[in-house]
Design an enzyme around this catalytic site. Structure first.
Site, PDB file in Angstrom:
ATOM      1  N   LYS A   1      10.595   4.255   6.612  1.00 44.39           N
ATOM      2  CA  LYS A   1      10.824   3.045   5.810  1.00 44.39           C
ATOM      3  C   LYS A   1      11.940   3.387   4.826  1.00 44.39           C
ATOM      4  O   LYS A   1      11.784   4.291   4.000  1.00 44.39           O
ATOM      5  CB  LYS A   1       9.557   2.680   5.031  1.00 44.39           C
ATOM      6  CG  LYS A   1       8.380   2.223   5.903  1.00 44.39           C
ATOM      7  CD  LYS A   1       7.088   2.197   5.097  1.00 44.39           C
ATOM      8  CE  LYS A   1       5.924   1.639   5.861  1.00 44.39           C
ATOM      9  NZ  LYS A   1       4.620   1.936   5.212  1.00 44.39           N
TER      10      LYS A   1
ATOM     11  N   ASP B   1       2.629   8.413   7.714  1.00 47.82           N
ATOM     12  CA  ASP B   1       3.362   7.417   6.926  1.00 47.82           C
ATOM     13  C   ASP B   1       3.315   7.852   5.461  1.00 47.82           C
ATOM     14  O   ASP B   1       4.266   8.444   4.945  1.00 47.82           O
ATOM     15  CB  ASP B   1       2.749   6.020   7.138  1.00 47.82           C
ATOM     16  CG  ASP B   1       3.377   4.954   6.255  1.00 47.82           C
ATOM     17  OD1 ASP B   1       4.433   5.210   5.649  1.00 47.82           O
ATOM     18  OD2 ASP B   1       2.815   3.838   6.159  1.00 47.82           O
TER      19      ASP B   1
ATOM     20  N   GLU C   1      -4.664  -1.708   9.680  1.00 49.09           N
ATOM     21  CA  GLU C   1      -3.966  -2.407  10.770  1.00 49.09           C
ATOM     22  C   GLU C   1      -4.453  -2.008  12.165  1.00 49.09           C
ATOM     23  O   GLU C   1      -4.645  -0.829  12.446  1.00 49.09           O
ATOM     24  CB  GLU C   1      -2.459  -2.096  10.708  1.00 49.09           C
ATOM     25  CG  GLU C   1      -1.782  -2.616   9.463  1.00 49.09           C
ATOM     26  CD  GLU C   1      -0.423  -1.972   9.214  1.00 49.09           C
ATOM     27  OE1 GLU C   1       0.163  -1.401  10.152  1.00 49.09           O
ATOM     28  OE2 GLU C   1       0.042  -2.018   8.062  1.00 49.09           O
TER      29      GLU C   1
ATOM     30  N   HIS D   1       8.566  -2.168   8.963  1.00 45.48           N
ATOM     31  CA  HIS D   1       8.607  -3.177   7.891  1.00 45.48           C
ATOM     32  C   HIS D   1       7.712  -2.722   6.736  1.00 45.48           C
ATOM     33  O   HIS D   1       7.033  -1.711   6.848  1.00 45.48           O
ATOM     34  CB  HIS D   1       8.113  -4.531   8.429  1.00 45.48           C
ATOM     35  CG  HIS D   1       6.669  -4.558   8.845  1.00 45.48           C
ATOM     36  ND1 HIS D   1       5.998  -5.704   9.174  1.00 45.48           N
ATOM     37  CD2 HIS D   1       5.747  -3.567   8.984  1.00 45.48           C
ATOM     38  CE1 HIS D   1       4.753  -5.428   9.485  1.00 45.48           C
ATOM     39  NE2 HIS D   1       4.580  -4.142   9.385  1.00 45.48           N
TER      40      HIS D   1
ATOM     41  N   HIS E   1      -3.979  -5.383   2.642  1.00 42.88           N
ATOM     42  CA  HIS E   1      -3.115  -6.453   3.140  1.00 42.88           C
ATOM     43  C   HIS E   1      -3.831  -7.797   3.283  1.00 42.88           C
ATOM     44  O   HIS E   1      -3.227  -8.783   3.678  1.00 42.88           O
ATOM     45  CB  HIS E   1      -2.506  -6.063   4.484  1.00 42.88           C
ATOM     46  CG  HIS E   1      -1.430  -5.037   4.358  1.00 42.88           C
ATOM     47  ND1 HIS E   1      -0.801  -4.468   5.424  1.00 42.88           N
ATOM     48  CD2 HIS E   1      -0.866  -4.470   3.264  1.00 42.88           C
ATOM     49  CE1 HIS E   1       0.107  -3.593   5.006  1.00 42.88           C
ATOM     50  NE2 HIS E   1       0.074  -3.577   3.701  1.00 42.88           N
TER      51      HIS E   1
ATOM     52  N   GLU F   1      -2.151   6.146  12.914  1.00 46.71           N
ATOM     53  CA  GLU F   1      -1.355   6.369  11.696  1.00 46.71           C
ATOM     54  C   GLU F   1      -2.252   6.561  10.472  1.00 46.71           C
ATOM     55  O   GLU F   1      -3.259   5.861  10.309  1.00 46.71           O
ATOM     56  CB  GLU F   1      -0.443   5.138  11.501  1.00 46.71           C
ATOM     57  CG  GLU F   1       0.424   5.156  10.271  1.00 46.71           C
ATOM     58  CD  GLU F   1       1.259   3.871  10.148  1.00 46.71           C
ATOM     59  OE1 GLU F   1       1.460   3.165  11.151  1.00 46.71           O
ATOM     60  OE2 GLU F   1       1.700   3.574   9.022  1.00 46.71           O
TER      61      GLU F   1
ATOM     62  N   GLU G   1       1.166  -9.287   6.751  1.00 49.71           N
ATOM     63  CA  GLU G   1       2.121  -8.930   7.796  1.00 49.71           C
ATOM     64  C   GLU G   1       2.105  -9.903   8.964  1.00 49.71           C
ATOM     65  O   GLU G   1       2.632  -9.618  10.035  1.00 49.71           O
ATOM     66  CB  GLU G   1       1.847  -7.507   8.263  1.00 49.71           C
ATOM     67  CG  GLU G   1       2.055  -6.508   7.130  1.00 49.71           C
ATOM     68  CD  GLU G   1       1.849  -5.066   7.542  1.00 49.71           C
ATOM     69  OE1 GLU G   1       1.104  -4.819   8.507  1.00 49.71           O
ATOM     70  OE2 GLU G   1       2.429  -4.192   6.882  1.00 49.71           O
TER      71      GLU G   1
ATOM     72  N   SER H   1       0.856  -1.188   0.000  1.00 50.08           N
ATOM     73  CA  SER H   1       0.000   0.000   0.000  1.00 50.08           C
ATOM     74  C   SER H   1       0.892   1.239   0.000  1.00 50.08           C
ATOM     75  O   SER H   1       0.754   2.125   0.824  1.00 50.08           O
ATOM     76  CB  SER H   1      -0.934  -0.003   1.217  1.00 50.08           C
ATOM     77  OG  SER H   1      -0.197   0.156   2.401  1.00 50.08           O
TER      78      SER H   1
ATOM     79  N   ASP I   1      -3.364   1.712  12.142  1.00 48.98           N
ATOM     80  CA  ASP I   1      -2.934   2.305  10.867  1.00 48.98           C
ATOM     81  C   ASP I   1      -4.132   2.213   9.926  1.00 48.98           C
ATOM     82  O   ASP I   1      -4.484   1.130   9.448  1.00 48.98           O
ATOM     83  CB  ASP I   1      -1.729   1.560  10.289  1.00 48.98           C
ATOM     84  CG  ASP I   1      -1.263   2.165   8.948  1.00 48.98           C
ATOM     85  OD1 ASP I   1      -1.849   3.190   8.530  1.00 48.98           O
ATOM     86  OD2 ASP I   1      -0.334   1.608   8.333  1.00 48.98           O
TER      87      ASP I   1
ATOM     88  N   LYS J   1       7.988  -1.176  14.089  1.00 45.21           N
ATOM     89  CA  LYS J   1       6.704  -1.762  13.690  1.00 45.21           C
ATOM     90  C   LYS J   1       6.950  -2.952  12.774  1.00 45.21           C
ATOM     91  O   LYS J   1       7.436  -2.802  11.656  1.00 45.21           O
ATOM     92  CB  LYS J   1       5.891  -0.681  12.964  1.00 45.21           C
ATOM     93  CG  LYS J   1       4.519  -1.133  12.524  1.00 45.21           C
ATOM     94  CD  LYS J   1       3.808   0.027  11.841  1.00 45.21           C
ATOM     95  CE  LYS J   1       2.678  -0.464  10.993  1.00 45.21           C
ATOM     96  NZ  LYS J   1       2.066   0.602  10.189  1.00 45.21           N
TER      97      LYS J   1
HETATM   98  P1  PGA Z   1       2.844  -1.233   2.996  1.00 45.34           P
HETATM   99  O1  PGA Z   1       2.000  -0.937   4.288  1.00 45.34           O
HETATM  100  O2  PGA Z   1       4.220  -1.555   3.386  1.00 45.34           O
HETATM  101  O3  PGA Z   1       2.116  -2.387   2.354  1.00 45.34           O
HETATM  102  O4  PGA Z   1       2.784   0.007   2.156  1.00 45.34           O
HETATM  103  C1  PGA Z   1       2.502  -0.791   5.551  1.00 45.34           C
HETATM  104  C2  PGA Z   1       2.014   0.488   6.164  1.00 45.34           C
HETATM  105  O5  PGA Z   1       1.206   1.210   5.566  1.00 45.34           O
HETATM  106  O6  PGA Z   1       2.435   0.831   7.264  1.00 45.34           O
HETATM  107 ZN    ZN Z   2       1.127   2.831   7.172  1.00 43.67          ZN
END
Ligand code: PGA
Ligand code: ZN
Length: 433
Positions: free
Chosen positions: A344, A319, A170, A372, A161, A292, A211, A43, A249, A396
């Site tokens: 990330k 994010d 999430e 992650h 997901h 988030e 995840e 995503s 999230d 995370k």
């Molecule tokens: P993604 O999602 O790594 O699939 O983009 C994780 C997140 O949004 O935190």
């Molecule tokens: Zn996110």
């Protein structure tokens, strides 16, 4: 000179979602080697750096990474050969210049990041240092203490997901009260396993999504997972709020279309203000510590409103809004759009820029959460060392599946290595040290 780069080699590998990714090996003249396997997201935000895919429909439905592999082997490698691996910033700068675009569209951020982190790993090996200590030195971080991150474990997942689960992406368990990483990890896992039992008792599926979190299809609405997790916390013998917080999230960009947030599960379409209203209500009712991407990635005005409404109680986490990009984080800080940011590595594409974003957050009292990726994670653990290097308050990662638990195993190993020198972010996580 022993630290000189002798070769840089990339190869296509498989990621956790079975789509290809790539692994880079950097070898130094001394014989030291560094490896990094690049992750990517399911995503992904639209402001992230560019992931170069082959687009050849005859291989992996267009998702091969041979072009990125070739860019490393043929374009990047000759430029870096002979440079000292200790010059991380210079190496990253060189690759950014060679690419020449704002979002690394030419060479691919996947290619650049692979080399960037593998160089650091080789340099750490050459110095016989732990990667986290090497990063501290290479970027002159001047951080002395080791404050290890609290885990954030995805317990229930939906959105992109998983199939037919919740609209929101999430629901996370965040152990904060146990004082050591080991005990916090145990706490989170016990809650996760207690949730598994609970779901089965209620006739819901305990199959897992991207995840490693549960992704039951029979949930009546998007609020129910919170109640289930609270029950699981209690059944596991922990105190919600004090020992374990809940984080969410929403990944709101994924459910936003034509000006509304579409909650298919409930047959509702909410405006930004209605979303804020919903989260105000939830923040009152539940021990939520982190929220988030509650709004979409360009809804700046309403992020500010959300932060003003509940930011004192709940950390508002960016994010897709910030995408580990120092420019976007600077805007978020200036506009008071939140108080925490996801980090990330592949969202921005070099170790140097990632560190720049982490330091900017730290300087402004923002919490960092090293994260992650959902769809295309790898077995690499460098993100854990990054979290330790910058004293990130949270990490995370999902609570199951090999590519996730290896991160916790690395974190626990680091805690053992550091021994008495290590403390945890714990309940005081809002205090940036
Ligand atoms: P993604 O999602 O790594 O699939 O983009 C994780 C997140 O949004 O935190
Ligand atoms: Zn996110």
């Amino acid at each position: 000179m022993k630290s000189r780069i002798k070769s840089v080699k990339a190869r296509e590998i498989l990621s956790s979602g079975s789509d290809p990714s790539l692994e880079v090996k950097v070898s130094l003249e001394s014989g030291a080697n560094g490896f990094f396997s690049v992750p990517y997201g399911a995503s992904a935000g639209s402001h992230e750096a560019f992931v170069l895919l082959d687009g050849d429909k005859n291989r992996f439905f267009g998702k091969g990474m041979l072009k990125a592999v070739e860019n490393i082997n043929k374009k990047i490698a000759p430029k870096l050969k002979g440079m000292s691996a200790f010059n991380q910033k210079e190496i990253d700068k060189k690759m950014i210049e060679l690419d020449g675009t704002e979002n690394k569209r030419n060479l691919g951020a996947n290619a650049i990041l692979g080399v960037s982190v593998a160089v650091a790993c080789a340099a750490a090996q050459e110095k016989k240092m732990q990667l986290y200590d090497y990063i501290r030195g290479a970027f002159n971080l001047k951080i002395k203490k080791y404050v290890l991150p609290n885990p954030m474990m995805v317990a229930i997942e939906g959105g992109k997901h998983a199939d037919k689960s919740t609209d929101f992406q999430e629901y996370l368990v965040s152990p904060i009260g146990k004082g050591t990483v080991k005990e916090n990890v145990r706490c989170g896992i016990e809650v996760y396993l207690s949730l598994k039992k609970l779901l089965k008792e209620k006739g819901l599926s305990a199959n897992v999504g991207n995840e490693g979190a549960f992704a039951p299809s029979g949930l009546a609405n998007n609020e129910l997972p919170i109640a289930l997790i609270l029950e699981a916390i209690e059944k596991a013998g922990y105190k919600a709020g004090q020992e374990v917080g809940i984080s969410l999230d929403i990944a709101a960009s994924e459910i936003f279309s034509d000006g509304k947030y579409r909650l298919k599960k409930e047959g509702k379409a909410l405006s930004s203000l209605e979303m804020i209203g919903l989260f105000e209500e939830w923040a009152e009712k539940y021990p939520i510590i982190m929220l988030e991407d509650a709004l979409h990635e360009d809804d700046w005005e309403n992020w500010q409103k959300l932060n003003a409404a509940i930011g004192k109680k709940v950390a508002i986490v960016a994010d897709d809004l910030t995408t580990t990009n120092p420019k976007r984080l600077a805007k978020a800080i200036e506009t008071k759009s939140g108080s925490a940011t996801i980090i990330k590595l592949n969202q921005i594409g070099t170790l140097s820029e990632t560190l720049e974003t982490c330091l900017l957050a730290r300087k402004n009292g923002w919490i960092t959460i090293i994260s992650h990726r959902g769809g295309g994670e790898t077995n690499d653990t460098a993100m854990v060392d990054l979290a330790v290097a910058v004293n990130s308050a949270f990490i995370k990662v999902g609570p199951s599946r090999g590519e996730r638990v290896c991160k916790y195993n690395r974190l626990m190993e680091i805690e053992e290595t550091l021994g008495k020198k290590a403390e945890t972010a714990g309940k005081e996580f809002r205090k940036i040290n």
